[in-house]
Design a protein around this motif. Structure first.
Motif, short mmCIF file in Angstrom:
data_model
loop_
_atom_site.label_atom_id
_atom_site.label_comp_id
_atom_site.label_asym_id
_atom_site.label_seq_id
_atom_site.Cartn_x
_atom_site.Cartn_y
_atom_site.Cartn_z
N ALA A 383 18.95 2.94 80.71
CA ALA A 383 18.23 2.37 79.58
C ALA A 383 18.25 3.33 78.39
O ALA A 383 18.37 2.90 77.23
N THR A 384 18.15 4.62 78.67
CA THR A 384 18.20 5.61 77.59
C THR A 384 19.53 5.54 76.86
O THR A 384 19.59 5.58 75.63
N ALA A 385 20.62 5.44 77.62
CA ALA A 385 21.95 5.35 77.01
C ALA A 385 22.06 4.11 76.12
O ALA A 385 22.64 4.17 75.03
N LEU A 386 21.51 2.99 76.58
CA LEU A 386 21.60 1.75 75.81
C LEU A 386 20.74 1.78 74.54
O LEU A 386 21.07 1.14 73.54
N LEU A 387 19.65 2.53 74.57
CA LEU A 387 18.73 2.56 73.44
C LEU A 387 19.12 3.58 72.37
O LEU A 387 18.60 3.53 71.25
#
Length: 403
Positions: A383-387
């Motif tokens: 999720a961090t990578a996507l955000l």
């Protein structure tokens, strides 16, 4: 005079690089990952439940956080030798306590002191290298120092593998680690005794200086990295062993193999700067976060295969070492006047994640199963990578101002 000065510079380059390599090899090798490497043996020897394993692991990472805070105060008041030697002394004593532990209480104390060495031993070398080595030679010196982490992890894995293949007790391994920590302590005393404290060191308003909205992406990445890596270190080896290990070798060798590949692939961290220059910080951050996510997911998806073990351990080593390198240079870019303290602040966020991660993961594994826990953990870095967006990966210096 010029020739004499040149000889002194070369001496500091060699001595600080070697001393830092030894310190990080001990503190971030068996000191930081030793408990996770030997969880199967500790579970059997002390009848430890999964929540107890999570609690002891979190206690070890609490030692890391305490070491960070104390090391920064020591560095300011006494110079780099005091925190580094204190950390290696803690490693020596902690590893000795683990080797002799008769119950979970003594084991926890030993793990706490062993893991605290990682908090003491790294950031002071940033200060020593910054002041004692020419600017052109600093990247090489810092790279050699950071390499100690990967080599230390791989060597700890090899020691555990030798234990399995030769039928040795885990206590022999920890006694060996304590002896190695003693040797590193002596080497660092010889190398650092002539490195004085920074005359410009000042504790005033330092936390206020770095706690800024503009630095929030740095601290968020550090927290996610700390949470993910701590859960992996604490539970991956035990889970793969519980699924029968990998074909062709004794099942008990699985934890050792995980950390051998973890350390070897972690050497990719030496090329972090080159990769960042090629693809920019934003994409590098996305890739290391996705590597961490895939690494943890593979523990749940392919726990009993060579493919799963090698890819999972290798991606985790890459995730840990490249993210560590990112935190080091990114914190310096944001706060160029406070390279050591800003890095300590980033590692503090890492330590907070490392404390919370294993304790919460143990409760989740007990309630929903280890596989579900690993999948849930993988969603955090994914999720961090996507955000992540361009505005989160800025490298220009921030003004010294409080929230």
């Amino acid at each position: 005079m010029a020739g004499q000065t040149r000889r002194i510079v070369i001496t500091y380059f060699q001595s600080l690089s070697a001393a830092g390599f030894a310190a990080t090899a001990i503190s971030f090798g068996p000191g930081r990952i030793g408990f996770g490497l030997f969880v199967p043996e500790f579970r059997s020897a002390f009848s430890m439940s999964t929540p107890a394993i999570g609690l002891v692991s979190s206690l070890g990472f609490l030692g890391f956080l305490v070491g960070l805070v104390i090391a920064q105060a020591m560095l300011t008041r006494r110079g780099p030798a005091t925190p580094v030697l204190s950390g290696l002394l803690a490693a020596m004593l902690g590893m000795g306590i683990v080797a002799l532990a008769s119950d979970v209480f003594l084991l926890a104390i030993g793990v706490f002191f062993s893991a605290s060495s990682a908090g003491f031993a790294w950031t002071p070398f940033n200060d020593a290298v910054h002041r004692k080595i020419r600017e052109v030679d600093r990247p090489a010196a810092l790279s050699e120092i950071s390499t100690g982490t990967s080599v230390g992890v791989a060597m700890a894995g090899l020691a555990a593998l030798a234990m399995v293949l030769n039928g040795l007790s885990w206590r022999v391994c920890w006694a060996f680690f304590a002896i190695a920590a003693t040797a590193a302590l002596i080497a660092n005393w010889a190398a650092l005794r002539g490195v004085e404290k920074n005359p410009e060191a000042n504790l005033e308003r330092r936390w206020q200086d770095v706690l800024q909205i503009g630095a929030l992406p740095l601290f968020s990445i550090a927290f996610v990295y700390g949470t993910t890596s701590a859960i992996y270190i604490s539970f991956a080896a035990d889970h793969m062993l519980s699924r029968g290990g990998v074909p062709g070798v004794p099942a008990a060798a699985a934890p050792a193999l995980i950390f051998i590949f973890y350390g070897v692939f972690g050497l990719a961290g030496l090329f972090t700067g080159h990769v960042k220059d090629a693809i920019r910080l934003l994409w590098l951050l996305r890739l290391v976060m996705l590597a961490g996510a895939l690494s943890v997911a593979l523990v749940a998806a392919l726990p009993g295969s060579w493919t799963g073990l090698v890819l999972s351990a290798g991606l985790q080593g890459l995730h840990v070492m490249m993210t560590s390198a990112i935190l080091a240079f990114w914190s310096e870019r944001l706060f160029p006047s406070k390279p050591s303290f800003s890095f300590t602040a980033a590692l503090f966020a890492t330590a907070v994640g490392s404390i919370a991660g294993p304790a919460l993961a143990a409760v989740a594994a007990d309630a929903f199963g280890a596989g579900a826990m690993f999948i849930a953990t993988a969603t955090l870095p994914a999720a961090t990578a996507l955000l992540l967006r361009d505005r989160h990966a800025r490298e220009h210096p921030l003004r010294v101002a409080a929230f």
